[in-house]
Design a protein around this motif. Structure first.
Motif, short mmCIF file in Angstrom:
data_model
loop_
_atom_site.label_atom_id
_atom_site.label_comp_id
_atom_site.label_asym_id
_atom_site.label_seq_id
_atom_site.Cartn_x
_atom_site.Cartn_y
_atom_site.Cartn_z
N GLY A 1 -59.00 -17.44 93.13
CA GLY A 1 -58.58 -16.05 92.92
C GLY A 1 -57.88 -15.46 94.12
O GLY A 1 -57.12 -16.13 94.81
N LYS A 2 -58.16 -14.21 94.40
CA LYS A 2 -57.47 -13.50 95.47
C LYS A 2 -58.12 -13.67 96.83
O LYS A 2 -57.71 -13.05 97.80
CB LYS A 2 -57.36 -12.01 95.12
N LYS B 1 -44.66 -11.58 91.97
CA LYS B 1 -44.47 -10.13 92.03
C LYS B 1 -44.60 -9.58 90.62
O LYS B 1 -43.92 -10.03 89.69
CB LYS B 1 -43.11 -9.78 92.62
N ARG B 2 -45.50 -8.63 90.44
CA ARG B 2 -45.72 -8.02 89.13
C ARG B 2 -44.69 -6.93 88.86
O ARG B 2 -43.88 -6.59 89.72
CB ARG B 2 -47.14 -7.43 89.07
N THR C 1 -60.00 -17.52 88.00
CA THR C 1 -60.90 -17.98 89.06
C THR C 1 -61.95 -18.92 88.47
O THR C 1 -62.57 -18.61 87.46
CB THR C 1 -61.59 -16.77 89.73
N GLN D 1 -47.76 -17.27 94.16
CA GLN D 1 -47.55 -15.88 94.57
C GLN D 1 -46.48 -15.28 93.67
O GLN D 1 -45.35 -15.77 93.61
CB GLN D 1 -47.11 -15.81 96.04
N HIS E 1 -45.89 -5.07 93.01
CA HIS E 1 -46.96 -5.54 93.88
C HIS E 1 -46.97 -7.06 93.89
O HIS E 1 -46.83 -7.70 92.85
CB HIS E 1 -48.32 -5.01 93.38
N LEU E 2 -47.14 -7.64 95.08
CA LEU E 2 -47.12 -9.09 95.22
C LEU E 2 -48.55 -9.61 95.16
O LEU E 2 -49.37 -9.30 96.02
CB LEU E 2 -46.48 -9.47 96.56
N ASP E 3 -48.86 -10.37 94.11
CA ASP E 3 -50.19 -10.95 93.94
C ASP E 3 -50.21 -12.37 94.49
O ASP E 3 -49.39 -13.21 94.11
CB ASP E 3 -50.57 -11.00 92.45
N THR E 4 -51.15 -12.62 95.39
CA THR E 4 -51.33 -13.96 95.95
C THR E 4 -52.62 -14.54 95.40
O THR E 4 -53.69 -13.95 95.57
CB THR E 4 -51.39 -13.92 97.48
N ILE E 5 -52.52 -15.69 94.76
CA ILE E 5 -53.68 -16.38 94.21
C ILE E 5 -53.90 -17.66 95.02
O ILE E 5 -52.96 -18.39 95.31
CB ILE E 5 -53.46 -16.74 92.71
N TYR E 6 -55.17 -17.90 95.36
CA TYR E 6 -55.52 -19.03 96.22
C TYR E 6 -56.27 -20.12 95.45
O TYR E 6 -56.78 -19.89 94.35
CB TYR E 6 -56.40 -18.56 97.38
#
Length: 513
Positions: free
Chosen positions: A287-288, A306-307, A269, A304, A311-316
């Motif tokens: 960040g998120k 998947k870890r 971030t 985006q 879990h699916l992490d979306t970063i903006y």
């Protein structure tokens, strides 16, 4: 003995189509490139003929592997990065194209867009959205209150299928150039989010598409994350008999600006990169949190993944663009202001300033925070004492001023105080531009040794997805900084004064067309 890994990285840009083959140490083993033929059938129209592009995609992949002295069977995986907001409609079963690719540079719908932006429907929706924001403080409604329609075209015939550039390439590669027409219709999330039709707050195609444009979301590809496990394989039939039964896994698909963020290793971030190519694109990682922005910049899904815990992490991120950057340099070269772009740095430094000459880089209008697509380009302040050197310096200063506007807007919109600007793209090799940027924004400007940030970023993500590298820390050893441009405090006041005068000139060029 461990078999070496080789990643084929295909990058489909606006100017060039390239493929690099890199090993597990990110050493380039082979490459090939072709110019993208951009058609301009009428003023403001910018198109790409699809089958000609496809033939060159086949050539560039084949030749890069051959140049690396490898065979298709030696390639561990393939990765794709593409320009965004370039689309076509077609019947994928009959291979009938309804039109050429319409690129992100195309301006044919600007009059229609302006009509919609001033329409009662849109003004009503903006007002309702702002009222909902005041009640809920939900950032999604603040974004809706300043919604402006971007250049796009509606679809009404349900037999057509809309393809973004990445979804079309994925279809052609996976189907064996149409041998199997039932392959999944997919696009990666970083390509869809840039269209303006995909809502980054809800992570879905916007229901407004049907209401405002009559677009049925069933015509659009399904959106998948950048770590999608079912990208599948390259069908060997797409490449002919030399490939035999070789099926290369497709490990990643992502947009060019996400690839550039990864290539610049903007993972945290507050990290920011500026790609200086045909246009200049600033991307600041938020960040998120999906930030609502109102200055003409826009919130996007940066990536985006998947870890391991599924879990699916979306970063903006937030993005702002100055569409006339490298195009200004190319235009000036065609006008014989200099022989090659490499000469411009020395030419600009041959004079102490622009002799009060200023240039407005607005061939495609002026983007955020000015947001005037009717602005004109031109020089102002020329006198009999003006030389080519003054004009060249004014050109380079002007494109830097546009980047400074984007940086200031990004900081204001997000509340983040930036520390370092990572730059990439062809124009970033210009020392004058980089130093002037550092002085103008009072921030360090960092330039990597490798200028191919999109290629590197696509490679990083493919290797990460495919298990060649396991953490983002594993990638840090591959980024080597070629030069850091430190801001010179004594120059800031002088440059700030010049930028203020340049900013006042915007009014002279605004609303021209």
């Amino acid at each position: 003995m461990t078999t070496a890994s080789h990643i084929a990285s295909l990058d489909v840009g606006t100017t060039y189509l390239r493929c690099f083959v890199l090993d597990e140490n990110c050493t380039v083993k082979g490459s090939a490139a072709y110019a993208v033929e951009l058609l301009n059938p009428q003023p403001g129209y910018f198109e790409i003929e699809p089958e000609g592009l496809w033939r060159n995609i086949i050539k560039v992949i084949t030749e890069s592997i051959r140049n690396a002295r490898l065979t298709p069977a030696d390639i561990t995986c393939l990765t794709i990065s593409t320009q965004r907001c370039t689309f076509l409609t077609w019947n994928h079963r009959t291979n009938e194209y309804y039109h050429n690719f319409i690129t992100w540079k195309d301006l044919r719908a600007d009059d229609l867009v302006e009509q919609w932006n001033s329409s009662c429907s849109l003004r009503t929706m903006n007002g309702i959205s702002y009222a909902l924001y005041l009640l809920t403080r939900n950032a999604r409604f603040l974004a809706g209150s300043v919604l402006k329609l971007m250049n796009g075209q509606a679809l009404r015939e349900k037999k057509a299928r809309l393809e973004l550039l990445d979804s079309w390439i994925l279809h052609k590669l996976r189907s064996g150039n149409g041998l199997n027409t039932d392959v999944e219709h997919i696009t990666d999330i970083t390509s869809s989010t840039a269209t303006g039709l995909y809502d980054p707050f809800t992570l879905s195609w916007s229901p407004l598409m049907r209401w405002l444009f009559g677009i049925d979301s069933n015509l659009l590809p399904r959106v998948v994350p950048n770590s999608y496990e079912n990208f599948g394989h390259v069908h060997p039939a797409a490449f002919g008999p030399d490939w035999g039964q070789t099926k290369i896994p497709i490990a990643a698909s992502l947009s060019d600006q996400t690839a550039a963020m990864w290539g610049s290793q903007c993972f945290a971030t507050g990290d920011v990169k500026v790609t200086m190519g045909t246009g200049a694109f600033l991307n600041l990682v938020t960040g998120k949190e999906c930030k609502a922005v109102i200055s003409g910049m826009y919130p996007l899904v940066a990536w985006q993944l998947k870890r391991k815990n599924k879990h699916l992490d979306t970063i903006y991120c937030v993005e702002g663009a100055a569409h006339d950057f490298g195009t200004v340099v190319s235009w000036a070269q065609s006008c014989e202001l200099f022989a090659t772009p490499a000469d411009t740095s020395d030419i600009a430094e041959s004079v102490p300033d622009s002799n009060d000459v200023y240039f407005m880089p607005a061939f495609s209008g002026l983007g955020p925070p000015v947001n005037d697509h009717r602005a004109a380009s031109g020089f102002i302040g020329m006198t009999p004492s003006t030389t080519k050197a003054h004009m060249v310096r004014a050109l380079l200063e002007s494109i830097v001023f546009r980047v400074v506007q984007l940086i200031e807007s990004a900081q204001k919109e997000t509340g983040q105080q930036l520390k370092v600007i990572k730059v990439d793209g062809g124009v970033s090799r210009n020392d004058f531009v980089c130093q002037f940027l550092a002085d103008a924004c009072r921030l360090r400007v960092e330039r990597a040794e490798c200028v191919e940030s999109s290629i590197m970023g696509a490679t990083y993500l493919a290797g990460f997805n495919h298990g060649i590298w396991h953490t983002l820390d594993d990638l840090k050893r591959f980024r080597r900084v070629e030069r850091i441009f430190e801001p010179q405090p004594k120059q800031y006041e002088i440059i700030a004064s010049r930028m203020q005068k340049w900013s006042s000139a915007i009014e002279r060029f605004s609303g021209w067309y």
